[in-house]
Write a protein that holds these residues in place. Structure first.
Motif, short mmCIF file in Angstrom:
data_model
loop_
_atom_site.label_atom_id
_atom_site.label_comp_id
_atom_site.label_asym_id
_atom_site.label_seq_id
_atom_site.Cartn_x
_atom_site.Cartn_y
_atom_site.Cartn_z
N GLU A 4 74.82 4.87 46.43
CA GLU A 4 74.23 4.61 47.55
C GLU A 4 74.09 5.71 48.95
O GLU A 4 72.70 5.40 49.99
N ARG B 50 80.68 3.07 45.40
CA ARG B 50 79.20 2.24 45.37
C ARG B 50 78.48 3.44 45.78
O ARG B 50 77.44 3.59 46.65
N ALA B 51 79.42 3.55 47.55
CA ALA B 51 79.26 4.13 48.49
C ALA B 51 78.28 6.13 48.04
O ALA B 51 77.27 5.72 48.56
N THR C 202 80.10 -4.42 48.79
CA THR C 202 79.17 -3.93 48.22
C THR C 202 77.33 -3.29 48.89
O THR C 202 77.14 -2.68 48.51
N GLN C 203 77.78 -5.20 49.10
CA GLN C 203 75.82 -5.58 49.01
C GLN C 203 75.41 -4.89 51.02
O GLN C 203 75.07 -5.05 51.34
N LEU D 247 76.84 -2.30 52.57
CA LEU D 247 77.23 -0.95 52.21
C LEU D 247 75.48 -0.42 53.04
O LEU D 247 75.49 0.37 53.95
N THR D 248 74.41 -0.32 52.73
CA THR D 248 73.19 -0.12 53.15
C THR D 248 72.99 -0.82 54.71
O THR D 248 72.47 0.04 55.02
N PRO D 249 73.08 -1.99 54.21
CA PRO D 249 72.68 -2.85 55.70
C PRO D 249 73.30 -2.00 56.64
O PRO D 249 73.32 -1.17 57.65
N VAL E 259 75.70 6.82 51.16
CA VAL E 259 76.38 6.11 52.50
C VAL E 259 77.59 7.30 52.79
O VAL E 259 78.58 7.07 51.81
N SER F 179 74.76 1.07 56.82
CA SER F 179 74.76 2.14 56.91
C SER F 179 73.29 2.41 58.59
O SER F 179 73.23 3.13 58.45
N ILE F 180 72.12 2.00 57.54
CA ILE F 180 71.00 1.38 58.65
C ILE F 180 71.63 0.81 59.78
O ILE F 180 70.73 1.78 60.66
#
Ligand SMILES: Nc1ncnc2c1ncn2[C@@H]1O[C@H](COP(=O)(O)OP(=O)(O)OP(=O)(O)O)[C@@H](O)[C@H]1O
Ligand SMILES: [Mg+2]
Length: 456
Positions: free
Chosen positions: A381, A377-378, A407-408, A410-412, A383, A414-415
Motif C-alpha cells: 500500500e 501489506r504496508a 491491515t485496513q 494502514l491507509t487511514p 505506507v 498514513s493519511i
C-alpha cells in the motif's frame, strides 16, 4: 518551458486485498519456508496446496474437491488465489461466491453448470499454412467503382512481408484488406495471414520500433524466423463455456474450426442441455483424435455455506461426470444449518459432499506472523513503517481485533500522518486511526450496551 521526464511506463495497479499474494512460495522439493510468494506462515496448508497444484498439473485431480476451512480473515481466499497463481494463466481458474447462484432469471443449477464449464479448458493445436512477417509495405489499389458514382473501391491489396530469411510481396483479395483494417495493421507490425481462410492475426509490433515512444501499451515481438510462407503451429486456449456461448445459435458446421469461428460473434440465446451434450460429444471426438487437449481447471467457490441443498445435490453429481474441473470450496462456518434444510452439518456442507472433499485448515496466526503480514501489506500500500514500535502497535491491534481490521487501518493512519507532515507512520497515528473507527467486536459490544437506541 519546463520539460518533464516521462516517469515510468509501468502501469499503476489497483491495490486490492490480495495483491501481495504471488504464489504459494514453495521450494523445489515442495516445502514451505516461513514466508514466500507473499504468504506468511500456514506452512502445512501451503504444502498441502502445493500437492494439489501438482495433482492438477499432472491431471490426476479432476473431479475431486478441496475444502479450505478456517476462521475469519485467516487467509482462505488468499490461499486459493495463491493456487491460481501457481497454476499460471494457461489453466482456467474460475472464481465465484456461493451467493451468485441466486438469480430470479436463471436456475441455480444452470449458474453452477456455467461456472463448471468456464473452468474446463481446451487447448486446440493446429498446423496452419500461413504467411508471416513484418509488414514493410501496405498499399491498397483503388479502381473506379464499377457500379458508377464517384466512390472508389479497393480492387486488391499489395502487402510486403519480411522475415529473417527474406521478403515476399503478396497480392491479396480486397476482403482481406477489411480484416487488416479491423486488426489495425500498419507498417512495422508483425502479422500472420492464414493461407486458406485469409484470417489476419496481428502478433505485435516489430521490436525494431521498440523505442518509438516513451509511453505506450504495445507488445513488441522479434522479427519472425524462417520463410514468409510456412507451416505454423497455432495454439488456441478456449473453455467449454466459450464454445457453448459461441454455438448457442448454431450457424456453421459442427467441426472444431467452425465452432471456434463462432467465437467473438455476439449471440444471446439460451444454452440448452442438448447443445452442451452435442458440444461434449464433438470435443471428446477431437480429444480422441489428438487435435485438442483437455485442460481441467479450477472452480473456486468462496463462502460455500451460502449454497443450498439443491446446489449441493447437483455438485455431488457434477463432480462425478467425466468432464469435471477441480472444485475448491472455502468457508469460515463451523457447525451450522445447511441452507434450505433444518439439518445441521459441519461448515454448512452436507456430509455426503464433505466426504468427497480433501480438507485444508488455515489456523490463527502467531504475533510474529501478524507482524510480517502487516509489513508486507504496508509495502504493497506504499505506507512507510520506519521503526518497530509502529509494527508492534499494529500487531497489537490485530491481536485485539482482527488481522483484516489492522491491515485496513494502514491507509487511514498514513493519511492522518500525512496531514501532520510526516513521511512515515508512527504508533501515535495508528492509535489515532484506531480511535476513529470501530472494529467488528467493538461495534457489536456497543450494540449490546445500548440496545434501546437502535431499532430491532
Ligand atoms: N498467510 C498470509 N500471508 C499474507 N497475507 C495474508 C495471509 N493470510 C491472510 N492474508 C491477508 O489477510 C487478509 C484476510 O485474508 P483472507 O481474505 O484470505 O481471509 P479469509 O480466510 O478468506 O476470510 P473470510 O472468512 O472472512 O472470507 C487478506 O488481505 C489476505 O491477503
Ligand atoms: Mg474469504
Amino acid at each position: 518551458m519546463k520539460i518533464e521526464d516521462v516517469r515510468s511506463t509501468a502501469k499503476a495497479q489497483r491495490i486490492a486485498a490480495h495483491s501481495h499474494v504471488k504464489g504459494l512460495g514453495l521450494s523445489a522439493n515442495g516445502t514451505a519456508a516461513q514466508m514466500g510468494g507473499g504468504l506468511v506462515g500456514h506452512e502445512q496448508a501451503r504444502e498441502a496446496a502445493g500437492v494439489v497444484v501438482e495433482l492438477i498439473k499432472c491431471k490426476k485431480m479432476a473431479g475431486r474437491a478441496l475444502l479450505i476451512t478456517g476462521g475469519m480473515g485467516s487467509g482462505k481466499t488468499a490461499l486459493a488465489l495463491a493456487i491460481a497463481q501457481e497454476l499460471g494463466t494457461k489453466v482456467p481458474f474460475c472464481p465465484m461466491v456461493g451467493s451468485e447462484v441466486y438469480s430470479s432469471e436463471v436456475k441455480k443449477t444452470e449458474v453452477l453448470m456455467e461456472h463448471f464449464r468456464r473452468a474446463i479448458g481446451l487447448r486446440i493445436k493446429e498446423n496452419k499454412e500461413v504467411f508471416e512477417g513484418e509488414v514493410i509495405e501496405l498499399t491498397p489499389e483503388e479502381t473506379e467503382n464499377p457500379l458508377g458514382g464517384y466512390g472508389k473501391t479497393i480492387s486488391k491489396v499489395v502487402i510486403g512481408l519480411k522475415t529473417v530469411r527474406g521478403t515476399k510481396q503478396l497480392k491479396l483479395d480486397p476482403t482481406i484488406y477489411e480484416s487488416l483494417q479491423k486488426e489495425r495493421v500498419s507498417v512495422g507490425d508483425v502479422i500472420y495471414i492464414e493461407a486458406n481462410s485469409g484470417a489476419v492475426k496481428r502478433v505485435g509490433r516489430s521490436d525494431v520500433y521498440a523505442t518509438e515512444f516513451d509511453l505506450e501499451a504495445e507488445e513488441y515481438v522479434p522479427l519472425p524466423k524462417g520463410d514468409v510462407h510456412k507451416k505454423k503451429e497455432v495454439v488456441q486456449d478456449v473453455t467449454l463455456h466459450d464454445l457453448d456461448v459461441a454455438n448457442a445459435r448454431p450457424q456453421g458446421g459442427r467441426d472444431i474450426m467452425s465452432m471456434l469461428n463462432q467465437m467473438g460473434k455476439p449471440t444471446k440465446t439460451e444454452i440448452t442441455e442438448k447443445l452442451r451434450a452435442e458440444i461434449n460429444k464433438i470435443v471428446s471426438g477431437y480429444i480422441d483424435q489428438g487435435v485438442a487437449e483437455l485442460v481441467p481447471g479450477v472452480l473456486f467457490i468462496d463462502e460455500v455455506h451460502l449454497l443450498d441443498i439443491e446446489c449441493f445435490a447437483y455438485l455431488n453429481r457434477a463432480l462425478e461426470s467425466n468432464l469435471a474441473p477441480i472444485v475448491i470450496f472455502a468457508t469460515n462456518r463451523g457447525m451450522t444449518e445447511v441452507r434450505g434444510t433444518d439439518m445441521r452439518a459441519p461448515h454448512g456442507i452436507p456430509v455426503d459432499l464433505l466426504d468427497r472433499c480433501m480438507v485444508i485448515r488455515t489456523g490463527p496466526y502467531t504475533m510474529e506472523e501478524i507482524a510480517v503480514i502487516i509489513q508486507i501489506r504496508a509495502k504493497v500500500e506504499g505506507v512507510v513503517l520506519k521503526d518497530n514500535s509502529v509494527v508492534t502497535a499494529l500487531a497489537d491491534v490485530a491481536a485485539r481485533t482482527s488481522l483484516r481490521y489492522a491491515t485496513q487501518l494502514l491507509t487511514p493512519a498514513s493519511i492522518l500522518s500525512g496531514v501532520k507532515g510526516q513521511d512515515h507512520l508512527t504508533a501515535e497515528d495508528v492509535k489515532e486511526a484506531d480511535s476513529l473507527f470501530y472494529d467488528a467486536k467493538a461495534s457489536a459490544r456497543l450494540l449490546m450496551e445500548s440496545p434501546s437506541k437502535y431499532i430491532s
